[in-house]
Design an enzyme around this catalytic site. Structure first.
Site, short mmCIF file in Angstrom:
data_model
loop_
_atom_site.label_atom_id
_atom_site.label_comp_id
_atom_site.label_asym_id
_atom_site.label_seq_id
_atom_site.Cartn_x
_atom_site.Cartn_y
_atom_site.Cartn_z
CG HIS A 164 19.36 30.26 74.28
ND1 HIS A 164 20.36 31.26 74.33
CD2 HIS A 164 19.80 29.00 74.68
CE1 HIS A 164 21.59 30.15 74.93
NE2 HIS A 164 20.98 29.20 75.09
CD GLU A 165 17.73 25.75 75.67
OE1 GLU A 165 18.33 24.75 75.07
OE2 GLU A 165 18.36 26.11 76.51
CG HIS A 168 21.24 25.47 71.76
ND1 HIS A 168 22.70 25.72 71.62
CD2 HIS A 168 20.98 25.87 73.14
CE1 HIS A 168 23.05 26.41 72.54
NE2 HIS A 168 22.15 26.63 73.69
CE1 TYR A 179 26.19 24.60 73.65
CE2 TYR A 179 26.96 23.04 75.66
CZ TYR A 179 26.23 24.15 74.98
OH TYR A 179 25.36 25.06 75.80
CD GLU A 188 24.94 28.40 75.22
OE1 GLU A 188 24.36 29.28 75.58
OE2 GLU A 188 24.36 27.56 75.21
CG ASP A 261 29.74 25.66 80.79
OD1 ASP A 261 28.80 25.07 80.10
OD2 ASP A 261 29.42 27.10 80.56
CG HIS A 266 26.42 28.32 79.14
ND1 HIS A 266 26.65 27.10 79.12
CD2 HIS A 266 25.18 28.33 78.77
CE1 HIS A 266 25.92 26.42 78.67
NE2 HIS A 266 24.99 26.99 78.23
ZN LIG Z 1 22.26 27.75 75.25
#
Ligand SMILES: [Zn+2]
Length: 445
Positions: A164-165, A168, A179, A188, A261, A266
């Site tokens: 996941h990271e 990004h 973002y 995301e 957020d 998210h």
């Molecule tokens: Zn993320």
């Protein structure tokens, strides 16, 4: 273009998400904003790519895992590079196998050579901070905390969190989705898509049988959570007193308007996540080799802008789907994203200030959890005194003007008395400001 034109020099003083708002409200022409954001991404690529590639020349190792040893310095001390034996440090070795599998997936399925597609060496950091229940990409490092020990254990335990990271980093170097708001929720979602592709590949499962839970392994026993997110059934991953209830919508009808957020990145990612699950099953085969290839093609197609919304992203996946065009269009239609989907209005900030009180809301993080606290600064106790002293020292106004949102980092909303409030990105915190936020948040925990 080697140097940005003089007429666009004002671009760099305005954060990307604000540019987006100015375009939306018609204050700036949309073409101007897109050009600004393109140049901004180019400059960031050059700054970051240059540094990372310079290191890569020294060795053929595709990655190096460091330890921050519970401090917040990046990257920390190097512990293990590709080709070296296990270190015996579980977090380091988990990061090592997670990133190896991730890089292999991108090479073998998407023909991509690291996040920049030019072999940039990955710098990973384990053991970041104290009780740090988060993982993030800051533009140069993949960073993992060990969890708080009460709800979360170390974030390296889930290989899909590592993918996941890394996702990004790929998005930053391709579509560059800002973002914030819908483009942020897409940023995301794309990371969750790559995470699920890796998880299913490691399990030897195809799209029909594979798991759609993200971050299944990072909870301590006894927490009522199946994962951080359930891509198949958004909104059902967890329900626990210590964690709250999974807030993700599964359909545009339930799209959440919020300023927390970075605009619910998210939260609303649940909608495109479910579209991917439906598409992956309809296309068939493995998630990576089937719908994953289509999503990756859309991300790298050049059809998207940095502020593309759900509708634009859906169109790019349909355009990249070839013989699966109808199946992909139908997957998006089932979550309410069609050509007729209206643009969602910009979220309105709720009142965050209360008379006589200093309050902090922390949102974001890969978990997307909101934590709140407040302090009466006139009280006669050590905590109130410390808050008073810090408020005199810190410069919240300039902190609020520093740093664009970064993937999976925290966002702090601090209200002081009546009418004064600031949104501060985690990257903009100095030691005093971080201490102030933590002091105010401590009350509720
Ligand atoms: Zn993320």
């Amino acid at each position: 273009m080697d140097t940005p034109g003089d007429t666009l020099s004002s671009c760099h003083f305005v954060p990307p998400y604000l540019m987006q708002e100015l375009a939306r409200t018609g204050t700036l022409a949309e073409g101007y904003v897109h050009e600004c954001l393109r140049i901004d991404t180019q400059l960031r690529d050059r700054r970051r790519g240059g540094g990372v590639r310079a290191t890569a020349r020294d060795t053929t190792a595709r990655w190096v895992v460091h330890t921050a040893d519970h401090a917040e310095e990046l990257p920390g001390e190097p512990v293990r590079s590709e080709g070296e034996p296990e270190s015996g440090d579980a977090a380091v070795d988990e990061a090592a196998s997670g990133i190896t599998a991730t890089l292999d997936l991108f090479r073998d399925v998407f023909a991509r050579d690291s996040f920049d597609d030019a072999g940039a060496r990955l710098l990973l950091t384990a053991h970041y901070g104290r009780d740090y229940a988060n993982a993030f990409w800051d533009g140069g490092h993949l960073v993992f905390g060990d969890g708080d020990g009460t709800v979360f254990t170390r974030f390296t335990r889930a290989a899909d969190v590592i993918a996941h990271e890394f996702g990004h980093a790929v998005t930053e170097h391709t579509a560059g989705l800002v973002y914030q708001n819908q483009s942020g929720a897409l940023n995301e979602s794309v990371s969750d898509v790559f995470a699920a592709c890796l998880k299913q590949q490691l399990a030897g499962a195809d799209a029909a049988a594979g798991s759609w839970l993200i971050g299944e392994e990072i909870f301590v026993p006894g927490i009522n959570a199946r994962g951080l997110r359930d891509m198949e059934n958004p909104g059902t991953a967890y329900d626990d007193p210590a964690l709250g209830r999974d807030p993700q919508p599964a359909h545009m009808d339930d799209f959440v308007e919020t300023v927390d957020d970075n605009g619910g990145v998210h939260i609303n990612s649940g909608i495109p996540n479910r579209a991917f699950v439906l598409a992956a099953r309809a296309v068939g085969g493995t998630s990576a080799g089937g719908a994953g290839r289509i999503w990756y093609a859309a991300l790298t197609s050049g059809e998207l802008t940095t502020v593309s919304d759900f509708r634009a992203f859906a169109a790019a996946t349909v355009a990249a789907a070839g013989e699966h065009e109808d199946a992909v269009r139908e997957a998006w239609a089932q979550v309410g994203v069609t050509d007729g989907t209206a643009e969602s209005p910009a979220p309105q900030a709720p009142p965050t200030t209360q008379p006589g009180v200093v309050s902090v809301r922390r949102s974001g993080g890969i978990v997307g959890q909101v934590v709140e606290g407040s302090v009466d600064p006139t009280a006669d106790d050590d905590r109130a005194r410390a808050v008073r002293e810090l408020l005199d020292r810190v410069d919240l106004r300039s902190a609020a003007e520093t740093g664009a949102p970064q993937p999976d980092r925290y966002v702090y909303e601090i209200g002081i008395g009546e009418g004064e409030s600031y949104t501060v990105q985690e990257v903009a915190l100095d030691a005093d400001t971080r201490r102030l936020m933590e002091l105010v948040l401590d009350e509720g925990s």
